[in-house]
Design an enzyme around this catalytic site. Structure first.
Site, PDB file in Angstrom:
ATOM      1  N   GLY A 168       0.869  -1.174   0.000  1.00 25.30           N
ATOM      2  CA  GLY A 168       0.000   0.000   0.000  1.00 25.30           C
ATOM      3  C   GLY A 168       0.898   1.214   0.000  1.00 25.30           C
ATOM      4  N   GLU A 169       0.667   2.094   0.935  1.00 26.32           N
ATOM      5  CA  GLU A 169       1.486   3.292   1.025  1.00 26.32           C
ATOM      6  C   GLU A 169       1.958   3.377   2.472  1.00 26.32           C
ATOM      7  OE1 GLU A 169       3.495   6.542   0.452  1.00 26.32           O
ATOM      8  OE2 GLU A 169       1.886   6.638   1.933  1.00 26.32           O
ATOM      9  N   SER A 170       3.272   3.231   2.680  1.00 23.46           N
ATOM     10  CA  SER A 170       3.744   3.022   4.045  1.00 23.46           C
ATOM     11  C   SER A 170       3.540   4.212   4.975  1.00 23.46           C
ATOM     12  CB  SER A 170       5.206   2.587   4.042  1.00 23.46           C
ATOM     13  OG  SER A 170       6.005   3.547   3.410  1.00 23.46           O
ATOM     14  N   CYS A 213       5.901  -5.568   0.403  1.00 24.43           N
ATOM     15  CA  CYS A 213       6.086  -4.213  -0.111  1.00 24.43           C
ATOM     16  C   CYS A 213       5.973  -3.169   1.004  1.00 24.43           C
ATOM     17  CB  CYS A 213       5.142  -3.981  -1.284  1.00 24.43           C
ATOM     18  SG  CYS A 213       5.745  -2.696  -2.362  1.00 24.43           S
ATOM     19  N   GLU A 242       0.848 -11.589  -3.853  1.00 27.15           N
ATOM     20  CA  GLU A 242      -0.617 -11.761  -3.936  1.00 27.15           C
ATOM     21  C   GLU A 242      -1.141 -11.397  -5.329  1.00 27.15           C
ATOM     22  OE1 GLU A 242       0.981  -9.305  -2.740  1.00 27.15           O
ATOM     23  OE2 GLU A 242      -0.118  -7.418  -2.930  1.00 27.15           O
ATOM     24  N   HIS A 249       5.036  -8.216  -4.782  1.00 30.39           N
ATOM     25  CA  HIS A 249       3.630  -8.498  -4.441  1.00 30.39           C
ATOM     26  C   HIS A 249       3.247  -9.937  -4.783  1.00 30.39           C
ATOM     27  CE1 HIS A 249       2.110  -4.423  -3.534  1.00 30.39           C
ATOM     28  NE2 HIS A 249       3.137  -4.060  -4.268  1.00 30.39           N
ATOM     29  N   ARG A 299      12.693   3.326   0.556  1.00 30.50           N
ATOM     30  CA  ARG A 299      11.411   3.382  -0.153  1.00 30.50           C
ATOM     31  C   ARG A 299      11.621   3.863  -1.578  1.00 30.50           C
ATOM     32  NH1 ARG A 299       7.510   7.345   2.222  1.00 30.50           N
ATOM     33  NH2 ARG A 299       6.190   6.339   0.680  1.00 30.50           N
ATOM     34  N   ILE A 329       6.046  -2.949  -7.473  1.00 32.29           N
ATOM     35  CA  ILE A 329       5.327  -1.696  -7.701  1.00 32.29           C
ATOM     36  C   ILE A 329       5.885  -0.628  -6.754  1.00 32.29           C
ATOM     37  CG2 ILE A 329       3.054  -0.555  -7.732  1.00 32.29           C
ATOM     38  CD1 ILE A 329       1.827  -3.405  -8.030  1.00 32.29           C
ATOM     39  N   ARG A 330       6.647   0.281  -7.308  1.00 30.71           N
ATOM     40  CA  ARG A 330       7.318   1.292  -6.478  1.00 30.71           C
ATOM     41  C   ARG A 330       7.873   0.640  -5.207  1.00 30.71           C
ATOM     42  NH1 ARG A 330       6.909   6.300  -7.617  1.00 30.71           N
ATOM     43  NH2 ARG A 330       6.586   7.075  -5.526  1.00 30.71           N
TER      44      ARG A 330
HETATM   45  N1  GLN Z   1       5.939   2.920  -2.548  1.00 32.77           N
HETATM   46  C1  GLN Z   1       5.169   2.459  -1.433  1.00 32.77           C
HETATM   47  C2  GLN Z   1       5.693   3.020  -0.120  1.00 32.77           C
HETATM   48  O1  GLN Z   1       6.736   3.550  -0.071  1.00 32.77           O
HETATM   49  C3  GLN Z   1       5.165   0.944  -1.370  1.00 32.77           C
HETATM   50  C4  GLN Z   1       4.565   0.423  -2.642  1.00 32.77           C
HETATM   51  C5  GLN Z   1       3.722  -0.779  -2.481  1.00 32.77           C
HETATM   52  O2  GLN Z   1       3.418  -1.252  -1.381  1.00 32.77           O
HETATM   53  N2  GLN Z   1       3.259  -1.238  -3.596  1.00 32.77           N
HETATM   54  O3  GLN Z   1       5.030   2.949   0.852  1.00 32.77           O
END
Ligand code: GLN
Length: 184
Positions: free
Chosen positions: A46-48, A75, A161, A159, A95, A123-124
């Site tokens: 997600g987005e940390s 992630c 999943e 990921h 990150r 993904i990022r």
């Molecule tokens: N870029 C996100 C972060 O820094 C992590 C990306 C992800 O969980 N797909 O939180």
């Protein structure tokens, strides 16, 4: 066996679907009390920064620290567990550390003890910068660790999943089975 998936933000539905596909009871976790009685926990991508904020707001940071079962972090879930966040896994990650052009990509990964490559969806993704002495590397991408185990913690910078390949989840469930035998 009952596994919780932290459902404050991010890819929790895909993890729940993967667990159910493997015949395991999966529940979404939004409150500290929902961790009681779980055999394992998944912290999804997600987005940390959002994750960390929401976990603190709901008291889930302390609850996850108190949780004694196996944890899979993927992630953003890996970032949340590292030395600079919850401090539960002896790793430091950067990150969004893959260059802009390749911020998101897929790659075949070499999985320890398995001749078949594993498709990794990045993904990022975070990039592992430091690894503590007790951490075991289970898969690499271009010589860098992307799947690691530290005791009861399994963390992936990709990921699992999203790739329709259950092998990372299966390894996590093996860990859960091992731990519950030790505790029995
Ligand atoms: N870029 C996100 C972060 O820094 C992590 C990306 C992800 O969980 N797909 O939180």
């Amino acid at each position: 066996m009952k596994i919780g998936v932290l459902a404050v933000q991010g890819n929790f539905r895909e993890h729940v679907a993967m667990l159910r596909q493997l015949g395991v009871e999966a529940v979404e976790v939004r409150k500290p009390g929902e961790l009681d009685g779980l055999d394992g926990l998944i912290i999804p991508g997600g987005e940390s920064t959002t994750f960390t904020r929401l976990m603190r707001l709901y008291g889930l940071d302390e609850a996850v620290r108190r949780f004694t079962g196996p944890v899979l972090g993927t992630c953003a879930g890996m970032i949340v567990l590292d030395r600079e966040h919850l401090g539960l896994v002896d790793l430091v990650v950067d990150r969004n550390a893959y260059g802009r052009q390749v911020a998101s990509f897929e790659a075949d990964l070499l999985l320890e003890g398995d001749p078949l490559p594993l498709r990794g969806v990045f993904i990022r993704a975070p990039r592992v910068r430091e690894v503590g002495p007790e951490v075991e590397v289970l898969a690499e991408h271009e010589g860098e660790p992307v799947l690691l185990r530290h005791g009861r913690f399994l963390v992936a910078s990709f990921h699992p999943e999203l790739a329709n390949d259950p092998r990372v989840h299966e390894r996590f469930l093996d860990l859960v089975r091992e731990e519950s035998h030790v505790g029995a």
